[in-house]
Design a protein around this motif. Structure first.
Motif, PDB file in Angstrom:
ATOM      1  N   ILE A   1       4.815   9.906  -7.129  1.00 29.37           N
ATOM      2  CA  ILE A   1       4.129   8.992  -6.198  1.00 29.37           C
ATOM      3  C   ILE A   1       3.467   7.813  -6.930  1.00 29.37           C
ATOM      4  N   ASP A   2       2.732   8.110  -8.024  1.00 29.83           N
ATOM      5  CA  ASP A   2       2.015   7.029  -8.727  1.00 29.83           C
ATOM      6  C   ASP A   2       2.984   6.003  -9.310  1.00 29.83           C
ATOM      7  N   GLU A   3       4.079   6.503  -9.873  1.00 32.85           N
ATOM      8  CA  GLU A   3       5.084   5.607 -10.450  1.00 32.85           C
ATOM      9  C   GLU A   3       5.728   4.756  -9.340  1.00 32.85           C
ATOM     10  N   PHE A   4       5.957   5.403  -8.178  1.00 29.35           N
ATOM     11  CA  PHE A   4       6.539   4.726  -7.007  1.00 29.35           C
ATOM     12  C   PHE A   4       5.620   3.572  -6.569  1.00 29.35           C
ATOM     13  N   ARG A   5       4.319   3.857  -6.511  1.00 35.78           N
ATOM     14  CA  ARG A   5       3.343   2.823  -6.117  1.00 35.78           C
ATOM     15  C   ARG A   5       3.357   1.681  -7.137  1.00 35.78           C
ATOM     16  N   ARG A   6       3.342   2.056  -8.429  1.00 36.23           N
ATOM     17  CA  ARG A   6       3.314   1.045  -9.490  1.00 36.23           C
ATOM     18  C   ARG A   6       4.554   0.154  -9.405  1.00 36.23           C
ATOM     19  N   ARG A   7       5.716   0.802  -9.235  1.00 39.85           N
ATOM     20  CA  ARG A   7       6.967   0.051  -9.279  1.00 39.85           C
ATOM     21  C   ARG A   7       7.119  -0.858  -8.048  1.00 39.85           C
ATOM     22  N   LEU A   8       6.743  -0.369  -6.867  1.00 36.51           N
ATOM     23  CA  LEU A   8       6.830  -1.220  -5.662  1.00 36.51           C
ATOM     24  C   LEU A   8       5.975  -2.470  -5.839  1.00 36.51           C
ATOM     25  N   ASN A   9       4.786  -2.292  -6.417  1.00 39.96           N
ATOM     26  CA  ASN A   9       3.891  -3.433  -6.591  1.00 39.96           C
ATOM     27  C   ASN A   9       4.362  -4.365  -7.702  1.00 39.96           C
ATOM     28  N   GLU A  10       5.009  -3.772  -8.719  1.00 39.04           N
ATOM     29  CA  GLU A  10       5.514  -4.586  -9.827  1.00 39.04           C
ATOM     30  C   GLU A  10       6.740  -5.390  -9.398  1.00 39.04           C
TER      31      GLU A  10
ATOM     32  N   PHE B   1       0.839  -1.202   0.000  1.00 40.67           N
ATOM     33  CA  PHE B   1       0.000   0.000   0.000  1.00 40.67           C
ATOM     34  C   PHE B   1       0.872   1.249   0.000  1.00 40.67           C
ATOM     35  N   VAL B   2       0.627   2.142  -0.960  1.00 42.19           N
ATOM     36  CA  VAL B   2       1.268   3.464  -0.955  1.00 42.19           C
ATOM     37  C   VAL B   2       0.124   4.461  -0.892  1.00 42.19           C
ATOM     38  N   ILE B   3      -0.037   5.119   0.253  1.00 39.91           N
ATOM     39  CA  ILE B   3      -1.217   5.950   0.505  1.00 39.91           C
ATOM     40  C   ILE B   3      -0.777   7.399   0.738  1.00 39.91           C
TER      41      ILE B   3
END
Length: 587
Positions: free
Chosen positions: A437-446, A358-360
């Motif tokens: 932030i959005d790219e960070f969330r995407r990359r952590l999950n990927e 989760f990146v909130i």
């Protein structure tokens, strides 16, 4: 929430161990389950006494640091302690300041401001120190990674001693990690590769205390005076969530004895303000009541208030500061609750619920609360959680992880998106630009290697324990394992297929479920469950039907059977003492 139950099955000769150390086989199993296997550690675990503390002189640079301090004290040079704004930092400063004052040093202290300065010693603090005629800087609970600020201090001709317990910084060169160190005159940190000190899990105040042990020794000050500082060290050890084994176990066990008879005015007043003067204080009270009050000053005001409370000589000053800290902590609690609600709302309504990390982003929350809120969300969903908030130049965040995910390593993989970051496997802090932030969330999950199974809550059981074998002696034995905490968790036992004879709901908020259970030999034993009662009712109804649930509440014969995970305890009520078990999980 779905769970995976495991029974720990570590191989050892429990019979031999029980005979050798004069304990039961069950105790032997519990000790081995906590990975305490070498002779010295077992003895220290069974009997955590002061004489089992390790020799501080084995720590790299500690004698060198004491030699420097002695010379500075003799020549009346000005020493400034620079700490950190959390409980461990405040307690480290208190321990060093009290000790140096006792040695007649010319000493003062500085604690960075969480929002203005950020973590650790920085250039501004050094410039100020130079202006104030400071000769020597002594860090505690920080400094190991302050390469540039320390270089600057040395250029200004200052002496620098670092005491810290954080991980050693490194740079990556062709897949290799090269550890780096500053130009400080002495660096005391057991995590350094070249440090021979065997116990690496001290908190910042633990390292500071070890320095004081040698300092007092060299200046022929009575050891007893050094041990008087253990109550403050106990608070730091619990609040910094380090492993409660080896020396840390001794600090907390002995520290609690002292806190329960404390002569420190500030602590006395804080205990009264928190309405705990009638209670026997335990790890819980340090970690969830005293610690957070001291922490609240560093979060919402200045950490120096928490320190001033401990240093107060006048009752009126101590009372005023204690009242203020409790009020700040109440404020922090309200702000935290609101932040947690906002975070849950985002997770549940933004399709984030299926993410493995989760990146909130909640722009308005106070940045000092990001870590607490991340911890609460991780507890609720058992998912690694990073909470971000708006800061002066972008966004700032704090993360809390689960055992299966090394958060620090995950951030290393995204370091091109981050302005800076640091931390451990279980917790980390970082900053980045809002647009990333959005790219960070995407990359952590990927990038994540977490599988669905990893996100199931793990329930680890020490041993199967028939309810019929629980007696007062066994419970007394288990009490010897206290204090419980990280790496020394409360023992949990399992038993299958237990018939529930009766259920009732207690408590003014109707949040306690009391059960009567029937043992294999037909005895009745009380059990208590402090979690979601509605969920319990739903599960029973789903499996057995509404009628059986009603029979349970009416106390009439029913078919309800449970597998339970529990620990045995003593219930004292109106002068009556009985055995009851506390249920942690059921299925």
């Amino acid at each position: 929430m779905a769970e995976r139950w495991f029974i720990k099955n570590k191989k050892a000769d429990y019979k031999y161990m029980a005979a050798k150390y004069g304990i039961t086989e069950l105790m032997s199993k519990l000790i081995v389950n906590r990975d305490i296997v070498d002779d010295e550690m077992i003895k220290s675990y069974i009997n955590p006494s002061i004489d089992k503390l390790r020799n501080p002189r084995e720590m790299k640079d500690i004698e060198k640091a004491v030699e420097i301090l002695r010379n500075k004290i003799d020549s009346n040079k000005k020493i400034r302690i620079v700490g950190d704004y959390d409980v461990d930092g405040v307690m480290s400063v208190y321990i060093l300041y009290t000790a140096l004052k006792r040695c007649n040093a010319n000493v003062d202290y500085e604690i960075p401001d969480r929002i203005k300065d950020g973590y650790g010693i920085n250039k501004n603090i050094i410039t100020e120190a130079k202006k104030d005629g400071v000769d020597t800087i002594l860090t505690c609970d920080n400094g190991i990674s302050a390469i540039e600020p320390i270089k600057y201090a040395k250029e200004l001709g200052m002496t620098v001693i670092v005491t810290d317990h954080h991980d050693i910084p490194f740079i990556e060169k062709n897949e290799n990690r090269i550890f780096i160190k500053s130009e400080a005159d002495a660096i005391i940190n057991p995590k350094q590769n070249e440090c021979k000190y065997k116990f690496k899990q001290l908190c910042g105040a633990g390292v500071a205390f070890k320095l004081v042990e040698v300092l007092y020794d060299e200046l022929s000050i009575d050891k007893k005076e050094c041990y008087d500082l253990i109550e403050f060290l106990a608070i730091a050890t619990v609040c910094d969530v380090v492993d409660l084994i080896d020396e840390n176990r001794i600090f907390v066990k002995k520290g609690l004895e002292k806190i329960n008879n404390t002569t420190n005015l500030g602590l006395q007043e804080l205990i009264i303000e928190c309405e705990m003067q009638e209670k026997k204080l335990s790890v819980y009270h340090l970690g969830f009541i005293i610690g957070p009050c001291i922490n609240a000053s560093g979060r919402l005001d200045s950490a120096k208030k928490g320190l001033k409370l401990l240093l107060a000589n006048e009752e009126s000053e101590a009372t005023a500061l204690a009242k203020e800290l409790v009020k700040l902590n109440e404020e922090r609690k309200d702000m935290t609750m609101k932040g947690v609600e906002d975070a849950v709302e985002i997770v549940e309504s933004n399709g984030m619920i299926n993410d493995k990390v989760f990146v909130i982003y909640i722009p308005h929350i106070h940045e000092s609360l990001a870590g607490i809120i991340a911890g609460r969300i991780r507890e609720k969903y058992n998912v690694p959680t990073l909470i971000l908030t708006k800061s002066e130049n972008g966004a700032k965040g704090s993360g809390r992880s689960i055992e299966e995910c090394n958060m620090f390593e995950e951030l290393v993989k995204c370091k091109d998106l981050l302005d800076n970051f640091g931390g451990h496997p279980m917790a980390a802090g970082f900053s980045l630009q809002e647009k990333n932030i959005d790219e960070f969330r995407r990359r952590l999950n990927e990038n994540t290697i977490l599988k669905d199974d990893d996100l199931l809550r793990k329930v680890t059981i020490d041993s199967v324990l028939p309810l019929d074998s629980i007696d007062y002696e066994l419970i007394e034995d288990l009490e010897r394992l206290e204090p419980f905490g990280k790496a020394n968790s409360k023992p949990l036992f399992g038993e299958k297929n237990i018939n529930v004879v009766k259920a009732s709901i207690l408590g003014k908020n109707r949040n306690v479920l009391k059960l009567k259970l029937k043992t294999t030999y037909g005895k009745i034993i009380d059990a208590i469950y402090f979690s979601d009662i509605e969920e319990f009712e739903e599960i029973i109804t789903e499996k057995y039907g509404r009628e059986e649930l009603q029979k349970l509440y009416d106390g009439v014969y029913n078919d309800v059977k449970l597998d339970i995970v529990f620990y045995p305890s003593i219930n004292e009520y109106n002068g009556n003492i009985s055995i009851q078990i506390v249920i942690q999980n059921y299925r």
